[in-house]
Write a protein that holds these residues in place. Structure first.
Motif, short mmCIF file in Angstrom:
data_model
loop_
_atom_site.label_atom_id
_atom_site.label_comp_id
_atom_site.label_asym_id
_atom_site.label_seq_id
_atom_site.Cartn_x
_atom_site.Cartn_y
_atom_site.Cartn_z
N ALA A 70 0.84 -1.20 0.00
CA ALA A 70 0.00 0.00 0.00
C ALA A 70 0.88 1.24 0.00
O ALA A 70 1.92 1.29 0.64
N ALA A 71 0.44 2.28 -0.73
CA ALA A 71 1.19 3.52 -0.81
C ALA A 71 1.14 4.28 0.50
O ALA A 71 2.03 5.06 0.81
N VAL A 72 0.11 4.08 1.28
CA VAL A 72 -0.04 4.76 2.56
C VAL A 72 0.34 3.78 3.66
O VAL A 72 -0.16 2.66 3.67
N PRO A 73 1.24 4.15 4.54
CA PRO A 73 1.59 3.23 5.63
C PRO A 73 0.37 2.89 6.47
O PRO A 73 -0.58 3.67 6.56
N PRO A 74 0.36 1.73 7.11
CA PRO A 74 -0.83 1.31 7.85
C PRO A 74 -1.19 2.23 9.02
O PRO A 74 -2.33 2.32 9.40
N GLY A 75 -0.23 2.96 9.59
CA GLY A 75 -0.54 3.81 10.74
C GLY A 75 -1.14 5.14 10.36
O GLY A 75 -1.70 5.84 11.19
N VAL A 76 -1.06 5.51 9.07
CA VAL A 76 -1.55 6.82 8.64
C VAL A 76 -2.99 6.67 8.16
O VAL A 76 -3.31 5.79 7.38
N ASP A 77 -3.84 7.54 8.65
CA ASP A 77 -5.25 7.52 8.26
C ASP A 77 -5.51 8.69 7.32
O ASP A 77 -5.50 9.84 7.73
N ARG A 78 -5.70 8.40 6.03
CA ARG A 78 -5.95 9.44 5.05
C ARG A 78 -7.42 9.36 4.67
O ARG A 78 -7.81 8.53 3.88
N ARG A 79 -8.18 10.24 5.23
CA ARG A 79 -9.61 10.24 4.95
C ARG A 79 -9.88 11.02 3.68
O ARG A 79 -9.20 11.96 3.36
N MET A 80 -10.92 10.61 3.01
CA MET A 80 -11.33 11.31 1.80
C MET A 80 -12.23 12.47 2.20
O MET A 80 -12.97 12.40 3.16
N GLY A 81 -12.16 13.54 1.40
CA GLY A 81 -13.01 14.69 1.64
C GLY A 81 -14.45 14.37 1.28
O GLY A 81 -14.78 13.32 0.74
N SER A 82 -15.31 15.31 1.55
CA SER A 82 -16.73 15.07 1.29
C SER A 82 -17.07 15.41 -0.16
O SER A 82 -16.28 15.99 -0.90
N ALA A 83 -18.28 15.09 -0.55
CA ALA A 83 -18.74 15.31 -1.91
C ALA A 83 -19.53 16.61 -2.04
O ALA A 83 -20.17 16.83 -3.05
N VAL A 84 -19.47 17.46 -1.02
CA VAL A 84 -20.28 18.68 -1.01
C VAL A 84 -19.89 19.60 -2.17
O VAL A 84 -20.78 20.16 -2.84
N LEU A 85 -18.61 19.77 -2.43
CA LEU A 85 -18.18 20.67 -3.50
C LEU A 85 -18.69 20.20 -4.87
O LEU A 85 -19.14 21.00 -5.68
N GLY A 86 -18.61 18.90 -5.11
CA GLY A 86 -19.09 18.37 -6.39
C GLY A 86 -20.58 18.52 -6.56
O GLY A 86 -21.07 18.88 -7.63
N VAL A 87 -21.33 18.26 -5.49
CA VAL A 87 -22.79 18.38 -5.57
C VAL A 87 -23.21 19.83 -5.74
O VAL A 87 -24.10 20.15 -6.54
N LEU A 88 -22.55 20.76 -5.02
CA LEU A 88 -22.87 22.18 -5.18
C LEU A 88 -22.52 22.66 -6.59
O LEU A 88 -23.27 23.45 -7.19
#
Length: 168
Positions: A70-88
């Motif tokens: 995996a490109a992201v180490p297991p200890g790092v939590d990379r959350r995805m942003g919300s879809a608000v900008l796309g919906v607006l």
């Protein structure tokens, strides 16, 4: 040199484990007294699996056989942003495309603003769509559709301004 006898091996003598169900002994020959079936015989003896780390280094393996890390180490939590900008962006782009085409009968004669109604919706939709497409966010399809609708609304608005202001 000394004339001392060799010391005996301190490890106890343990017989090798018996083969599992349907397996040949490691040596390739059936054990004495064991019934030999057609499905047990083979031209080549069964080999034990190689130990871990045995063989070629992984970077020399074919692409389909490599174990991907995996490109992201297991200890790092990379959350995805919300879809608000796309919906607006989608909603504002749609409003910018539809608003100039709505009939305003009593406002058209006094305040000719109908040809400019696309721009207050399309320009923020364009900015929100670009922001929604950038970065690690959800709702990228909605942002892409919002971008297309915003560009269409800008085109419709430009055509309406040209036809109303410059042709009259």
């Amino acid at each position: 040199m000394t004339d001392r006898p060799a010391e005996p091996d301190p490890r106890p003598a343990v017989p090798p484990p018996a083969p599992g169900y349907g397996q040949q002994p490691i040596s390739g020959y059936p054990q004495s007294g064991a019934a030999q079936h057609q499905w047990q015989t083979s031209a080549y003896p069964q080999q034990p699996p190689p130990p871990a780390g045995h063989g070629y280094p992984q970077h020399l393996w074919p692409e389909h056989a490599q174990q991907h890390v995996a490109a992201v180490p297991p200890g790092v939590d990379r959350r995805m942003g919300s879809a608000v900008l796309g919906v607006l962006a989608l909603l504002l782009g749609l409003a910018g495309l539809v608003a100039p085409l709505l009939p305003f009968s009593n406002l058209v004669d006094r305040f000719p603003i109908r040809q400019y109604l696309a721009f207050p919706f399309a320009l923020p939709a364009l900015a929100l769509a670009i922001a929604g497409l950038a970065g690690n966010r959800r709702g990228k399809p909605a942002a892409a559709i919002g971008l297309i609708l915003a560009l269409l609304a800008l085109g419709v608005g430009a055509i309406m301004v040209y036809n109303y202001d410059f042709r009259s």
